[in-house]
Design a protein around this motif. Structure first.
Motif, mmCIF file in Angstrom:
data_model
loop_
_atom_site.group_PDB
_atom_site.id
_atom_site.type_symbol
_atom_site.label_atom_id
_atom_site.label_comp_id
_atom_site.label_asym_id
_atom_site.label_seq_id
_atom_site.Cartn_x
_atom_site.Cartn_y
_atom_site.Cartn_z
ATOM 1 N N PRO A 339 107.255 -63.001 -54.721
ATOM 2 C CA PRO A 339 108.673 -63.316 -54.927
ATOM 3 C C PRO A 339 109.616 -62.383 -54.163
ATOM 4 O O PRO A 339 109.193 -61.353 -53.637
ATOM 5 C CB PRO A 339 108.841 -63.132 -56.437
ATOM 6 N N VAL A 340 110.885 -62.765 -54.142
ATOM 7 C CA VAL A 340 111.942 -61.985 -53.504
ATOM 8 C C VAL A 340 112.969 -61.619 -54.569
ATOM 9 O O VAL A 340 113.236 -62.414 -55.479
ATOM 10 C CB VAL A 340 112.616 -62.796 -52.372
ATOM 11 N N LEU A 341 113.526 -60.426 -54.472
ATOM 12 C CA LEU A 341 114.603 -60.031 -55.386
ATOM 13 C C LEU A 341 115.894 -60.659 -54.881
ATOM 14 O O LEU A 341 116.648 -60.072 -54.109
ATOM 15 C CB LEU A 341 114.725 -58.507 -55.455
ATOM 16 N N ALA A 342 116.114 -61.897 -55.304
ATOM 17 C CA ALA A 342 117.239 -62.682 -54.814
ATOM 18 C C ALA A 342 117.503 -63.834 -55.775
ATOM 19 O O ALA A 342 116.722 -64.089 -56.702
ATOM 20 C CB ALA A 342 116.941 -63.221 -53.415
ATOM 21 N N LYS A 343 118.596 -64.536 -55.546
ATOM 22 C CA LYS A 343 118.899 -65.719 -56.344
ATOM 23 C C LYS A 343 117.796 -66.760 -56.157
ATOM 24 O O LYS A 343 117.219 -66.887 -55.085
ATOM 25 C CB LYS A 343 120.234 -66.320 -55.914
ATOM 26 N N GLY A 344 117.545 -67.514 -57.224
ATOM 27 C CA GLY A 344 116.604 -68.618 -57.129
ATOM 28 C C GLY A 344 115.179 -68.270 -57.495
ATOM 29 O O GLY A 344 114.349 -69.178 -57.646
ATOM 30 N N PHE A 345 114.861 -66.986 -57.654
ATOM 31 C CA PHE A 345 113.500 -66.588 -58.005
ATOM 32 C C PHE A 345 113.463 -66.273 -59.502
ATOM 33 O O PHE A 345 113.789 -65.169 -59.926
ATOM 34 C CB PHE A 345 113.050 -65.402 -57.160
ATOM 35 N N SER A 346 113.049 -67.274 -60.277
ATOM 36 C CA SER A 346 113.134 -67.164 -61.736
ATOM 37 C C SER A 346 111.800 -66.909 -62.421
ATOM 38 O O SER A 346 111.767 -66.675 -63.629
ATOM 39 C CB SER A 346 113.755 -68.445 -62.312
ATOM 40 N N ALA A 347 110.697 -66.974 -61.685
ATOM 41 C CA ALA A 347 109.391 -66.700 -62.291
ATOM 42 C C ALA A 347 109.277 -65.212 -62.598
ATOM 43 O O ALA A 347 109.583 -64.369 -61.746
ATOM 44 C CB ALA A 347 108.272 -67.128 -61.352
ATOM 45 N N PRO A 348 108.869 -64.849 -63.799
ATOM 46 C CA PRO A 348 108.802 -63.430 -64.182
ATOM 47 C C PRO A 348 107.813 -62.638 -63.328
ATOM 48 O O PRO A 348 106.802 -63.169 -62.865
ATOM 49 C CB PRO A 348 108.348 -63.476 -65.649
ATOM 50 N N LEU A 349 108.110 -61.374 -63.134
ATOM 51 C CA LEU A 349 107.215 -60.472 -62.416
ATOM 52 C C LEU A 349 105.959 -60.208 -63.250
ATOM 53 O O LEU A 349 105.984 -60.307 -64.480
ATOM 54 C CB LEU A 349 107.922 -59.156 -62.117
ATOM 55 N N GLU A 350 104.883 -59.851 -62.569
ATOM 56 C CA GLU A 350 103.617 -59.558 -63.235
ATOM 57 C C GLU A 350 103.061 -58.227 -62.749
ATOM 58 O O GLU A 350 103.342 -57.789 -61.622
ATOM 59 C CB GLU A 350 102.590 -60.661 -62.937
ATOM 60 N N ALA A 351 102.266 -57.599 -63.597
ATOM 61 C CA ALA A 351 101.572 -56.378 -63.186
ATOM 62 C C ALA A 351 100.661 -56.698 -62.009
ATOM 63 O O ALA A 351 100.018 -57.746 -61.972
ATOM 64 C CB ALA A 351 100.757 -55.816 -64.347
ATOM 65 N N GLY A 352 100.608 -55.794 -61.044
ATOM 66 C CA GLY A 352 99.798 -56.015 -59.858
ATOM 67 C C GLY A 352 100.583 -56.548 -58.681
ATOM 68 O O GLY A 352 100.067 -56.598 -57.562
ATOM 69 N N MET A 353 101.822 -56.948 -58.901
ATOM 70 C CA MET A 353 102.667 -57.345 -57.780
ATOM 71 C C MET A 353 103.146 -56.098 -57.042
ATOM 72 O O MET A 353 103.251 -55.005 -57.632
ATOM 73 C CB MET A 353 103.876 -58.152 -58.260
#
Length: 398
Positions: A339-353
């Protein structure tokens, strides 16, 4: 480790995860065909000209050039020579009407060649592929930790000693990258596009760091020529009073880390806008630390983006990120993953990213000031920097 094969159990686990992800996203899928070298390396541990065919029951790597090389360096269990794409048809006579592909990187030329022997309608599977690569395995994290440690040493400790009156941007960038190569770096950075390999990185002095480039990046560079907007100018030389922006990736065993550092060559107090430059640098350090604290499992990238934008000092908002609409990006086998830290990215972050965080501020007529480090998201607590500190020594005197 750079010449050590990707472990067989690692490759097997990736194929298993791919099949599970495809079945969840596309329950009726029956075949996936990949030709991009990044995808081939991820799933087979080798980068050859060929195609990887995956079905619910089989996974075969067909290699045109070089079969011998693929067999020697890959632990993938089923590698076969291929004279043309007819070989795939012979091995899989019942080609389904729809075959999933990586639409982002498959060229029309390659698709035309495939369809000459394999009549199918292409279906994009990029969402599944990018999702798999977003969460790193322990093997992948070990490669990135190794890259990050090397990265920190060269950029934070070696680079300052290379700053000297009269050195060109191009020379400085090449010297830094030579130090990385001598210590095991792979010497190239890759992007998730059909043709995008940025050999080194960039070194920019003062006004040149504000120059626009073809990449969606706040860091600017005049390049070695019009055809290569990278590395730096061989004519722009370092002088006292210059801001030095180093945005130079590091790679190890195929995996990248990203880091940016800003130096000031001389005594900042002597610069007419020294207080502004220092304040901008301190703002970027503050913002990077704030973002790092937010990089935790369950956090939503779009929400992080909005919260950080609200924290930016009004004095720097017009030049913040030099008109780019993001704060950071996932990184791994390529520099520009999701993912990108930006608008439109709504999937939650996960460990290991793994996320490269890069707050930067363009100061009109002066240069770009900023910092960047690559972070590993941990199961609990703030993310851990793989590439060192954002609050490093800024003033370098000759």
């Amino acid at each position: 480790m750079p010449h050590t094969p990707v472990p067989a159990d690692e490759l097997s686990a990736r194929i298993d995860r791919l099949r599970c992800a495809m079945s969840r996203r596309y329950p009726d899928w029956s075949m996936l065909l990949l030709d991009n070298k990044i995808d081939l390396y991820y799933f087979t541990g080798t980068m050859q000209e060929g195609a990887l065919v995956i079905t619910p029951g089989q996974a075969v790597l067909f290699v045109r050039h070089s079969f011998d090389c693929a067999v020697k360096e890959s632990l993938f269990p089923d590698i076969r020579p291929m004279g043309s794409f007819r070989t795939i048809r012979e091995a899989f006579p019942d080609i389904p009407p729809a075959v999933h592909v990586a639409a982002r990187t498959m060229t029309l030329q390659k698709l035309t060649l495939l369809q000459k022997h394999l009549p199918f309608a292409p279906q994009a599977a990029d969402d599944v592929l990018s999702g798999l690569r977003a969460v790193k395995s322990e093997y992948e994290l070990s490669c990135m930790r190794r890259a990050g440690k090397l990265h920190q040493t060269v950029i934070e400790e070696v680079a300052p000693a290379l700053l000297r009156h009269g050195v060109s941007e191009a020379r400085l960038c090449s010297e830094i990258c030579t130090f990385m190569l001598d210590r095991g770096a792979m010497g190239i950075s890759r992007y998730n596009q059909p043709a995008a390999e940025d050999v080194l990185g960039i070194a920019s002095f003062s006004e040149n760091s504000l120059r626009a480039s073809a990449l969606d990046s706040p860091s600017g560079n005049v390049g070695t020529c019009i055809a290569m907007k990278s590395i730096g100018s061989s004519e722009r030389c370092l002088h006292e009073g210059d801001i030095v922006l180093l945005d130079i990736p590091c790679g190890y065993a195929g995996y990248h880390t990203d880091k940016t550092i800003t130096f000031y060559f001389g005594e900042l107090a002597k610069h007419p806008q020294g207080a502004l430059i220092r304040a901008a640098r301190e703002q970027c350090v503050f913002l990077e630390n704030e973002i790092a604290c937010m990089l935790q499992p369950g956090a939503v990238p779009a929400e992080i983006y909005e919260k950080i934008l609200a924290c930016v000092d009004p004095a720097f908002r017009s030049g913040f990120m030099n008109a780019c609409k993001f704060l950071g990006h996932s990184i791994g086998l390529t520099m520009d993953e999701t993912p990108v830290l930006a608008k439109g990215f709504s999937a939650p972050l996960e460990a290991g990213m793994t996320i490269a965080v890069e707050p930067k501020i363009a100061l009109d007529g002066i240069g770009l000031v900023g910092c960047e480090n690559t972070y590993e998201i941990l199961p609990h607590g703030p993310a851990h920097s793989l590439t060192g500190s954002c609050d490093t020594t800024m003033e370098i005197t000759s």
